[in-house]
Design an enzyme around this catalytic site. Sequence first.
Site: not given
Ligand code: ITT
Length: 204
Positions: A17-18, A20, A77-78, A186
């Site tokens: 749901h993100n 980016g 998940d990141s 990553h």
């Molecule tokens: P979904 O679970 O719906 O995929 P989310 O934003 O909640 O969306 P995460 O729980 O995996 O996803 O949160 C990871 C956060 O880490 C994300 O909101 C970003 O702010 C940050 N993040 C992950 N990858 C990134 C990237 O390539 N560049 C910058 N920030 C990143």
Amino acid sequence: MTERRQLSGGRLVLATHNKGKLREIAELVAPYGFSVVSAGELGLPEPEETGSTFEANAVLKAVAAATSANLPALADDSGVVVAALHGDPGIYSARWAGPAKDFAYAMKRVEDGLKGKSDRSAYFVAVLALAWPDGHTEVFRGEVHGNLVWPPRGEKGFGYDPMFVPEGRSETFGEIEPGEKHAMSHRAKAFSQLTEACFGRKTG
Ligand code: ITT
């Protein structure tokens, strides 16, 4: 080595749901000939991230989407792992931005935690999980190491990108062109393992 399950063509749910992440994952998947649909477009709920690792949360999101949509689903998940903050925000990277998903605020929280500390090293982690409707999953991890800068710079990325400078570069991920981020991030590293193990050849 255990055999990986292959996926070729057809529909694939991008279980995020993100916005980016969705944009980046859609660009990475584009050459492989899937017909992609996002969790948002299907009206899938956002599952609660109850896992204590990136792997557990990626699997939980992919399985939830694959079973509700009855289609294969790819979840990510990141987060950013900061050495001087004992690994925070890590799996809590999205939650550090609060309910308003305010990443200027989240970055400021990181910077406040780094006050007076000389170690500004950090790394991004992305774990990609591919799930099938029968519950089978495949999981891949990628990392990119670097340092955190202040103030944040650049509008090209999302999340914590404006304060992260990957090793060997002077620009932040917010200043680097998306195509270049895809060559070193990553997410791209996890994705290249996934494509090697589970996707057929690129189309076109
Ligand atoms: P979904 O679970 O719906 O995929 P989310 O934003 O909640 O969306 P995460 O729980 O995996 O996803 O949160 C990871 C956060 O880490 C994300 O909101 C970003 O702010 C940050 N993040 C992950 N990858 C990134 C990237 O390539 N560049 C910058 N920030 C990143």
